[in-house]
Scaffold this motif. Sequence first.
Motif, PDB file in Angstrom:
ATOM      1  N   UNK A  81      57.321  48.850  55.757  1.00  0.00           N
ATOM      2  CA  UNK A  81      56.422  49.979  55.498  1.00  0.00           C
ATOM      3  C   UNK A  81      56.875  51.229  56.245  1.00  0.00           C
ATOM      4  N   UNK A  82      58.157  51.312  56.565  1.00  0.00           N
ATOM      5  CA  UNK A  82      58.682  52.475  57.282  1.00  0.00           C
ATOM      6  C   UNK A  82      58.385  53.761  56.516  1.00  0.00           C
ATOM      7  N   UNK A  83      57.835  54.745  57.213  1.00  0.00           N
ATOM      8  CA  UNK A  83      57.495  56.013  56.594  1.00  0.00           C
ATOM      9  C   UNK A  83      56.152  56.014  55.898  1.00  0.00           C
ATOM     10  N   UNK A  84      55.514  54.869  55.862  1.00  0.00           N
ATOM     11  CA  UNK A  84      54.205  54.772  55.214  1.00  0.00           C
ATOM     12  C   UNK A  84      53.104  54.556  56.260  1.00  0.00           C
ATOM     13  N   UNK A  85      51.867  54.570  55.810  1.00  0.00           N
ATOM     14  CA  UNK A  85      50.708  54.403  56.694  1.00  0.00           C
ATOM     15  C   UNK A  85      49.952  53.147  56.295  1.00  0.00           C
ATOM     16  N   UNK A  86      49.320  52.525  57.275  1.00  0.00           N
ATOM     17  CA  UNK A  86      48.533  51.315  57.036  1.00  0.00           C
ATOM     18  C   UNK A  86      47.149  51.493  57.651  1.00  0.00           C
ATOM     19  N   UNK A  87      46.136  51.078  56.902  1.00  0.00           N
ATOM     20  CA  UNK A  87      44.756  51.073  57.406  1.00  0.00           C
ATOM     21  C   UNK A  87      44.127  49.719  57.101  1.00  0.00           C
ATOM     22  N   UNK A  88      42.980  49.446  57.709  1.00  0.00           N
ATOM     23  CA  UNK A  88      42.204  48.297  57.229  1.00  0.00           C
ATOM     24  C   UNK A  88      41.809  48.522  55.768  1.00  0.00           C
ATOM     25  N   UNK A  89      41.440  47.462  55.079  1.00  0.00           N
ATOM     26  CA  UNK A  89      40.916  47.599  53.733  1.00  0.00           C
ATOM     27  C   UNK A  89      39.703  48.511  53.727  1.00  0.00           C
ATOM     28  N   UNK A  90      39.593  49.329  52.693  1.00  0.00           N
ATOM     29  CA  UNK A  90      38.471  50.260  52.593  1.00  0.00           C
ATOM     30  C   UNK A  90      37.214  49.491  52.188  1.00  0.00           C
ATOM     31  N   UNK A  91      36.097  49.840  52.812  1.00  0.00           N
ATOM     32  CA  UNK A  91      34.816  49.170  52.561  1.00  0.00           C
ATOM     33  C   UNK A  91      33.834  50.196  52.005  1.00  0.00           C
ATOM     34  N   UNK A  92      33.318  49.921  50.823  1.00  0.00           N
ATOM     35  CA  UNK A  92      32.266  50.765  50.258  1.00  0.00           C
ATOM     36  C   UNK A  92      30.940  50.044  50.452  1.00  0.00           C
ATOM     37  N   UNK A  93      30.129  50.564  51.345  1.00  0.00           N
ATOM     38  CA  UNK A  93      28.864  49.891  51.648  1.00  0.00           C
ATOM     39  C   UNK A  93      27.729  50.316  50.734  1.00  0.00           C
ATOM     40  N   UNK A 124      42.610  42.075  55.600  1.00  0.00           N
ATOM     41  CA  UNK A 124      42.354  43.019  54.510  1.00  0.00           C
ATOM     42  C   UNK A 124      43.043  44.320  54.906  1.00  0.00           C
ATOM     43  N   UNK A 125      44.105  44.678  54.212  1.00  0.00           N
ATOM     44  CA  UNK A 125      45.037  45.718  54.661  1.00  0.00           C
ATOM     45  C   UNK A 125      45.464  46.568  53.471  1.00  0.00           C
ATOM     46  N   UNK A 126      45.584  47.883  53.705  1.00  0.00           N
ATOM     47  CA  UNK A 126      46.118  48.781  52.682  1.00  0.00           C
ATOM     48  C   UNK A 126      47.372  49.463  53.221  1.00  0.00           C
ATOM     49  N   UNK A 127      48.457  49.410  52.452  1.00  0.00           N
ATOM     50  CA  UNK A 127      49.676  50.156  52.748  1.00  0.00           C
ATOM     51  C   UNK A 127      49.680  51.384  51.842  1.00  0.00           C
ATOM     52  N   UNK A 128      49.634  52.566  52.449  1.00  0.00           N
ATOM     53  CA  UNK A 128      49.549  53.814  51.709  1.00  0.00           C
ATOM     54  C   UNK A 128      50.929  54.458  51.604  1.00  0.00           C
ATOM     55  N   UNK A 129      51.138  55.218  50.541  1.00  0.00           N
ATOM     56  CA  UNK A 129      52.427  55.887  50.351  1.00  0.00           C
ATOM     57  C   UNK A 129      52.667  56.979  51.384  1.00  0.00           C
ATOM     58  N   UNK A 130      51.617  57.478  51.992  1.00  0.00           N
ATOM     59  CA  UNK A 130      51.700  58.497  53.032  1.00  0.00           C
ATOM     60  C   UNK A 130      50.402  58.538  53.801  1.00  0.00           C
ATOM     61  N   UNK A 131      50.092  59.685  54.358  1.00  0.00           N
ATOM     62  CA  UNK A 131      48.842  59.849  55.094  1.00  0.00           C
ATOM     63  C   UNK A 131      47.666  59.598  54.147  1.00  0.00           C
ATOM     64  N   UNK A 132      46.779  58.635  54.446  1.00  0.00           N
ATOM     65  CA  UNK A 132      45.703  58.301  53.509  1.00  0.00           C
ATOM     66  C   UNK A 132      44.706  59.427  53.289  1.00  0.00           C
ATOM     67  N   UNK A 133      44.738  60.444  54.152  1.00  0.00           N
ATOM     68  CA  UNK A 133      43.827  61.581  53.994  1.00  0.00           C
ATOM     69  C   UNK A 133      44.440  62.699  53.158  1.00  0.00           C
TER      70      UNK A 133
END
Length: 483
Positions: A108-120, A428-437
């Motif tokens: 995932x070099x150059x990419x960003x990782x966050x926890x899985x997104x939760x919609x409550x 539960x993990x998301x690999x994003x193509x760049x900054x998730x924001x």
Amino acid sequence: MARSRTGRWMVAGLALVLAGCTTGQAANQSRDKDGKELARGLDPSANRDPYPSRYVPQPSGLVALTGATLLTGAGTRVDGGTIIVRDGRIEAVGTGLPVPAGATVIDATGRWITPGIIDMHSHLGVYASPAVQAHSDGNEITDPNTAQVWAEHSVWPQDPGFERALQGGVTVLQILPGSANLFGGRSVTVKNVPARSVQEMKFPGAPYGLKMACGENPKRVYGGKGRAPGSRMANVAGYRKAWVEAAEYRRKWDDYHQSKDKKGDPPKRDLQLDTLADALRGDILVHNHCYRADEMAVMLDVAKEFDYGVSAFHHAVEAYKIPDLLKEGDACIATWAHWWGFKMEAYDGVPANAAIVHRAGACAIIHSDDDTLIQHLTKEAAQAMAEGNYLGLDIKEEEAITWVTANAARSIGVADKVGTLEPGKMADIVVWSGNPFSIYTLADLVLIDGVVQYDRSRPATAPRSDFELGQTGPDVFMQRGAE
């Protein structure tokens, strides 16, 4: 078999065959004022978990995600980070971690990782696509108090919205009834995986929620029918009346359980009061649709009067006016950035609402309440963060990510299992193509319990609802169906 050809139903069935086991949802236990454990539930003869989770994680093996910028959801950022996943759980997070022998490596070099997104706050499945009357199952508009209904009994797993949400990084959802009633019924928390039934999606051990609604909706729905509630004061009277009845029901059951001889018949069971009494016990979490600050303040006082907690106020566009009260009441708020003004109680919203609440030390969440916005929750959080920073609040990305991960998990009672990248948590993990924001960023990979459920580089393998696959059989199939 490619999931694009088999659909959700057959993929879910295959997963069950491969796993060969089932998982039940843990039942809640209650205690008396001295901390002594009471009998299981209210009615000892009743099954307190009649619709258990049958969710079975797919086997993940050993996985290493390397070289990414990690936003952990626990308030920290790790540059050049590595995550080790073993058997569906996060084993280690950090920099310079050795990759275990035999691990499947995701670079995932150059990419960003966050926890899985939760919609409550979601209505996927209960207001399924396409939006036709046949799929409108989220509101039981027959009485101001329908605490006896359960959203899971309306959830349609074939809703294509689940796949769309997955492509936006959403791994966990709380699905709620609508807001027509003072008490709308129970919510259900699910994993966003292909399934044949809601039980196969149901998050093991997640507590139920109780949907309540303030303000315009219940008074419009029932006042328009010439019955109570037709005003905000009647709304509050309706809550109080129901809680009085629930407290008495709870007392009768507690007295019955605590009596030594248990002679005579137990109290008569009531499905509506079962839900309300368990909310008073704290076994069911209260989720309150409420826009205005003054009404949230009133509902916090109602909660004090009847000794229950408000897990979260939903929509809450005026929360920025009362962050001190929210913090004192240990209540989260879930809101948007730019949804405001579409009705009077939504008129006084500000885009920095979540940021102001967060900076004041209270719990802020960004939610969707929409089958399109659920695909873009990190972008909605980005707007709220930017508006807060315009005011000088200095909200960092590692803080804002908690609005769609850790805080959301807290509000639905699963923060011990998901919402952060920490050892022991579900992977539960998301690999994003760049900054998730960034508006230009997309989810490249979405893992649930360590298994890739969505891979943007392989669109043919993406889950597809059987509903979307269409009729592919010969004409004779259609002819037979008409006979």
